[in-house]
Scaffold this motif. Structure first.
Motif, PDB file in Angstrom:
ATOM      1  N   ILE A  94      86.554   3.501  23.090  1.00 35.23           N
ATOM      2  CA  ILE A  94      85.223   2.920  22.911  1.00 35.23           C
ATOM      3  C   ILE A  94      85.339   1.483  22.416  1.00 35.23           C
ATOM      4  O   ILE A  94      84.635   0.581  22.880  1.00 35.23           O
ATOM      5  CB  ILE A  94      84.387   3.766  21.942  1.00 35.23           C
ATOM      6  CG1 ILE A  94      84.194   5.168  22.518  1.00 35.23           C
ATOM      7  CG2 ILE A  94      83.034   3.129  21.683  1.00 35.23           C
ATOM      8  CD1 ILE A  94      83.512   6.121  21.594  1.00 35.23           C
ATOM      9  N   LYS A  95      86.269   1.274  21.483  1.00 36.57           N
ATOM     10  CA  LYS A  95      86.431  -0.095  20.963  1.00 36.57           C
ATOM     11  C   LYS A  95      86.947  -1.030  22.048  1.00 36.57           C
ATOM     12  O   LYS A  95      86.546  -2.194  22.098  1.00 36.57           O
ATOM     13  CB  LYS A  95      87.377  -0.082  19.765  1.00 36.57           C
ATOM     14  CG  LYS A  95      86.681   0.382  18.503  1.00 36.57           C
ATOM     15  CD  LYS A  95      87.582   0.192  17.311  1.00 36.57           C
ATOM     16  CE  LYS A  95      87.647   1.444  16.500  1.00 36.57           C
ATOM     17  NZ  LYS A  95      88.813   1.533  15.658  1.00 36.57           N
ATOM     18  N   ASP A  96      87.825  -0.528  22.910  1.00 38.81           N
ATOM     19  CA  ASP A  96      88.320  -1.352  24.024  1.00 38.81           C
ATOM     20  C   ASP A  96      87.178  -1.761  24.943  1.00 38.81           C
ATOM     21  O   ASP A  96      87.110  -2.906  25.390  1.00 38.81           O
ATOM     22  CB  ASP A  96      89.360  -0.574  24.840  1.00 38.81           C
ATOM     23  CG  ASP A  96      90.711  -0.543  24.157  1.00 38.81           C
ATOM     24  OD1 ASP A  96      90.849  -1.221  23.122  1.00 38.81           O
ATOM     25  OD2 ASP A  96      91.610   0.151  24.648  1.00 38.81           O
ATOM     26  N   ILE A  97      86.294  -0.800  25.224  1.00 39.84           N
ATOM     27  CA  ILE A  97      85.159  -1.101  26.097  1.00 39.84           C
ATOM     28  C   ILE A  97      84.308  -2.199  25.482  1.00 39.84           C
ATOM     29  O   ILE A  97      83.975  -3.198  26.121  1.00 39.84           O
ATOM     30  CB  ILE A  97      84.292   0.154  26.323  1.00 39.84           C
ATOM     31  CG1 ILE A  97      85.064   1.214  27.085  1.00 39.84           C
ATOM     32  CG2 ILE A  97      83.027  -0.211  27.076  1.00 39.84           C
ATOM     33  CD1 ILE A  97      84.346   2.535  27.181  1.00 39.84           C
ATOM     34  N   ALA A  98      83.979  -2.012  24.197  1.00 42.80           N
ATOM     35  CA  ALA A  98      83.128  -2.995  23.518  1.00 42.80           C
ATOM     36  C   ALA A  98      83.821  -4.352  23.486  1.00 42.80           C
ATOM     37  O   ALA A  98      83.186  -5.394  23.699  1.00 42.80           O
ATOM     38  CB  ALA A  98      82.806  -2.514  22.113  1.00 42.80           C
ATOM     39  N   ALA A  99      85.141  -4.347  23.261  1.00 46.42           N
ATOM     40  CA  ALA A  99      85.875  -5.610  23.212  1.00 46.42           C
ATOM     41  C   ALA A  99      85.837  -6.308  24.568  1.00 46.42           C
ATOM     42  O   ALA A  99      85.681  -7.536  24.629  1.00 46.42           O
ATOM     43  CB  ALA A  99      87.314  -5.356  22.790  1.00 46.42           C
ATOM     44  N   SER A 100      85.946  -5.529  25.649  1.00 45.49           N
ATOM     45  CA  SER A 100      85.908  -6.163  26.974  1.00 45.49           C
ATOM     46  C   SER A 100      84.539  -6.799  27.200  1.00 45.49           C
ATOM     47  O   SER A 100      84.441  -7.891  27.761  1.00 45.49           O
ATOM     48  CB  SER A 100      86.248  -5.138  28.062  1.00 45.49           C
ATOM     49  OG  SER A 100      85.127  -4.336  28.349  1.00 45.49           O
ATOM     50  N   GLY A 101      83.488  -6.096  26.734  1.00 42.66           N
ATOM     51  CA  GLY A 101      82.145  -6.653  26.857  1.00 42.66           C
ATOM     52  C   GLY A 101      81.999  -7.928  26.058  1.00 42.66           C
ATOM     53  O   GLY A 101      81.423  -8.916  26.531  1.00 42.66           O
ATOM     54  N   SER A 142      84.366 -10.072  25.146  1.00 40.32           N
ATOM     55  CA  SER A 142      85.101 -11.224  25.671  1.00 40.32           C
ATOM     56  C   SER A 142      84.442 -11.748  26.952  1.00 40.32           C
ATOM     57  O   SER A 142      84.446 -12.958  27.190  1.00 40.32           O
ATOM     58  CB  SER A 142      86.578 -10.896  25.873  1.00 40.32           C
ATOM     59  OG  SER A 142      86.747 -10.021  26.921  1.00 40.32           O
ATOM     60  N   ALA A 143      83.850 -10.844  27.740  1.00 37.41           N
ATOM     61  CA  ALA A 143      83.157 -11.308  28.937  1.00 37.41           C
ATOM     62  C   ALA A 143      81.960 -12.180  28.551  1.00 37.41           C
ATOM     63  O   ALA A 143      81.734 -13.241  29.140  1.00 37.41           O
ATOM     64  CB  ALA A 143      82.705 -10.123  29.780  1.00 37.41           C
ATOM     65  N   GLN A 144      81.211 -11.739  27.545  1.00 36.59           N
ATOM     66  CA  GLN A 144      80.042 -12.516  27.130  1.00 36.59           C
ATOM     67  C   GLN A 144      80.451 -13.838  26.488  1.00 36.59           C
ATOM     68  O   GLN A 144      79.766 -14.841  26.619  1.00 36.59           O
ATOM     69  CB  GLN A 144      79.177 -11.709  26.162  1.00 36.59           C
ATOM     70  CG  GLN A 144      78.603 -10.438  26.745  1.00 36.59           C
ATOM     71  CD  GLN A 144      77.724 -10.665  27.955  1.00 36.59           C
ATOM     72  OE1 GLN A 144      77.215 -11.756  28.178  1.00 36.59           O
ATOM     73  NE2 GLN A 144      77.565  -9.633  28.764  1.00 36.59           N
ATOM     74  N   THR A 189      85.102   2.724  31.203  1.00 30.66           N
ATOM     75  CA  THR A 189      84.695   1.615  32.061  1.00 30.66           C
ATOM     76  C   THR A 189      84.363   0.387  31.242  1.00 30.66           C
ATOM     77  O   THR A 189      83.352   0.360  30.565  1.00 30.66           O
ATOM     78  CB  THR A 189      83.449   2.008  32.887  1.00 30.66           C
ATOM     79  OG1 THR A 189      83.552   3.377  33.230  1.00 30.66           O
ATOM     80  CG2 THR A 189      83.335   1.174  34.122  1.00 30.66           C
ATOM     81  N   GLY A 190      85.201  -0.595  31.317  1.00 31.20           N
ATOM     82  CA  GLY A 190      84.919  -1.847  30.634  1.00 31.20           C
ATOM     83  C   GLY A 190      84.335  -2.850  31.625  1.00 31.20           C
ATOM     84  O   GLY A 190      83.870  -2.486  32.693  1.00 31.20           O
ATOM     85  N   VAL A 191      84.366  -4.096  31.236  1.00 32.80           N
ATOM     86  CA  VAL A 191      83.849  -5.143  32.121  1.00 32.80           C
ATOM     87  C   VAL A 191      84.836  -6.298  32.111  1.00 32.80           C
ATOM     88  O   VAL A 191      85.578  -6.493  31.148  1.00 32.80           O
ATOM     89  CB  VAL A 191      82.436  -5.580  31.672  1.00 32.80           C
ATOM     90  CG1 VAL A 191      82.470  -6.248  30.321  1.00 32.80           C
ATOM     91  CG2 VAL A 191      81.781  -6.508  32.682  1.00 32.80           C
ATOM     92  N   GLN A 192      84.893  -7.013  33.212  1.00 33.24           N
ATOM     93  CA  GLN A 192      85.766  -8.188  33.263  1.00 33.24           C
ATOM     94  C   GLN A 192      85.085  -9.286  34.072  1.00 33.24           C
ATOM     95  O   GLN A 192      84.203  -9.015  34.880  1.00 33.24           O
ATOM     96  CB  GLN A 192      87.093  -7.830  33.909  1.00 33.24           C
ATOM     97  CG  GLN A 192      86.955  -7.418  35.364  1.00 33.24           C
ATOM     98  CD  GLN A 192      88.284  -7.134  36.020  1.00 33.24           C
ATOM     99  OE1 GLN A 192      89.309  -7.576  35.538  1.00 33.24           O
ATOM    100  NE2 GLN A 192      88.253  -6.403  37.115  1.00 33.24           N
ATOM    101  N   VAL A 193      85.513 -10.506  33.810  1.00 33.31           N
ATOM    102  CA  VAL A 193      85.027 -11.627  34.608  1.00 33.31           C
ATOM    103  C   VAL A 193      86.066 -11.865  35.687  1.00 33.31           C
ATOM    104  O   VAL A 193      87.201 -12.210  35.387  1.00 33.31           O
ATOM    105  CB  VAL A 193      84.833 -12.874  33.739  1.00 33.31           C
ATOM    106  CG1 VAL A 193      84.448 -14.064  34.595  1.00 33.31           C
ATOM    107  CG2 VAL A 193      83.768 -12.633  32.702  1.00 33.31           C
ATOM    108  N   THR A 194      85.698 -11.604  36.948  1.00 28.72           N
ATOM    109  CA  THR A 194      86.702 -11.703  38.014  1.00 28.72           C
ATOM    110  C   THR A 194      86.830 -13.120  38.555  1.00 28.72           C
ATOM    111  O   THR A 194      87.781 -13.422  39.245  1.00 28.72           O
ATOM    112  CB  THR A 194      86.368 -10.780  39.195  1.00 28.72           C
ATOM    113  OG1 THR A 194      84.989 -10.926  39.478  1.00 28.72           O
ATOM    114  CG2 THR A 194      86.692  -9.360  38.883  1.00 28.72           C
ATOM    115  N   GLY A 195      85.877 -13.942  38.237  1.00 31.07           N
ATOM    116  CA  GLY A 195      85.990 -15.297  38.748  1.00 31.07           C
ATOM    117  C   GLY A 195      84.867 -16.168  38.234  1.00 31.07           C
ATOM    118  O   GLY A 195      83.909 -15.671  37.648  1.00 31.07           O
ATOM    119  N   VAL A 196      85.021 -17.445  38.427  1.00 29.62           N
ATOM    120  CA  VAL A 196      83.978 -18.386  38.040  1.00 29.62           C
ATOM    121  C   VAL A 196      83.487 -19.044  39.315  1.00 29.62           C
ATOM    122  O   VAL A 196      84.274 -19.581  40.091  1.00 29.62           O
ATOM    123  CB  VAL A 196      84.530 -19.434  37.058  1.00 29.62           C
ATOM    124  CG1 VAL A 196      83.476 -20.480  36.755  1.00 29.62           C
ATOM    125  CG2 VAL A 196      84.993 -18.761  35.781  1.00 29.62           C
TER     126      VAL A 196
END
Lengths: 141, 139
Positions: free
Chosen positions: A7-14, A16-18, A65-72
């Motif tokens: 859960i903490k990993d998921i929140a962390a991915s969110g 860092s994406a933001q 399921t986390g989130v990532q920024v795949t590109g700019v």
């Protein structure tokens, strides 16, 4: 993967994406009047592309399921023309192309990113409380 | 050897409820992390349904004769993963096909956290009772 860690990993991915999103918004605002870039031409508005990221599974088989920024992505919206013949980057008609950045959009973007970041922080806070109450089970006296 | 915990339905129940709460928490965290991801759909399951299902399984298992067998405990924290994934109503105010509702998820977050804490509290209480019984017996 322990469920709490997951859960903490998921929140962390969110988070860092933001954070990256705010970083791009800051870059857009800072460069709102930049008419010269390394690629030539005025600065183009940058925006992140979000995508789900499967971080694995918990022991019980729940997908993490986390989130990532795949590109700019660089925006291809038209530049904002301004008439200023004395500007060094003015064309033959005296028109200068300014970046396609709308400061109001960027402000809204930043507020939204802030809210989403806070949501992830709230998750981490909730998980911490849950962990503490699980640890309390050991304190049976 | 006496097994005072795995034969105790209260503690078993609370164990399952805590397991389900963490599971739901994983999904809520994923929903909140993906609140701005295009095409993302809210993941969730019905806690009530899943808990009732766990209870039904537990009722079958908690027979007094089996409670002292060492192999009795295995399924305690592997309650079946509920797969109900009811479709959330589409969010018409958004145009990125993402249906995560921040307010709803935040409410669920608080609710799930409360369920977890309450269950933990009940389990602790029960453990205290068991301990008290042991102590009194020693007097």
């Amino acid at each position: 993967m322990s469920t709490f860690d997951a859960i903490k990993d998921i929140a962390a991915s969110g988070m860092s994406a933001q954070r990256l999103r705010v970083q791009l918004a800051a870059s857009n605002i800072a460069n709102a009047e930049t008419t010269r870039t390394a690629d030539g031409g005025p600065y183009r508005r940058k925006e992140p592309i979000f995508q789900t990221l499967l971080l694995g599974e918990t022991q019980e088989g729940v997908p993490v399921t986390g989130v990532q920024v795949t590109g700019v992505q660089q925006s291809n919206d038209p530049f904002i023309p301004k008439y200023d013949p004395s500007h060094p980057d003015a064309d033959a008609n005296g028109v200068v192309n300014f970046p396609n950045v709308n400061p109001v959009d960027e402000m809204v973007n930043m507020t939204e990113a802030g809210r989403s970041f806070e949501a992830s922080v709230a998750v981490i806070r909730a998980v911490r409380t849950m962990e503490l109450s699980a640890q309390d089970l050991l304190r049976v006296q | 050897m006496f097994d005072l915990v795995s034969g105790n339905s209260m503690i078993q129940m609370m164990d399952r409820s805590m397991t389900l709460a963490t599971r739901r928490m994983t999904l809520i965290a994923a929903n909140l992390a993906n609140i701005d991801t295009p095409n993302y759909h809210t993941q969730d399951f019905s806690f009530e349904k899943a808990f009732k299902q766990s209870m039904a399984e537990l009722d079958g298992q908690l027979s007094p004769t089996s409670s002292s067998l060492p192999s009795y405990f295995p399924s305690a924290s592997t309650a079946t993963v509920p797969t109900t994934n009811d479709d959330a109503p589409p969010a018409y105010e958004r145009n990125d096909l993402n249906d995560v509702n921040l307010d709803q998820q935040t409410e669920l977050l608080a609710k799930t956290q409360n369920i977890y804490q309450l269950s933990s509290e009940f389990a602790q209480n029960e453990l205290r009772t068991v301990l008290g019984a042991i102590r009194d017996a020693g007097k």
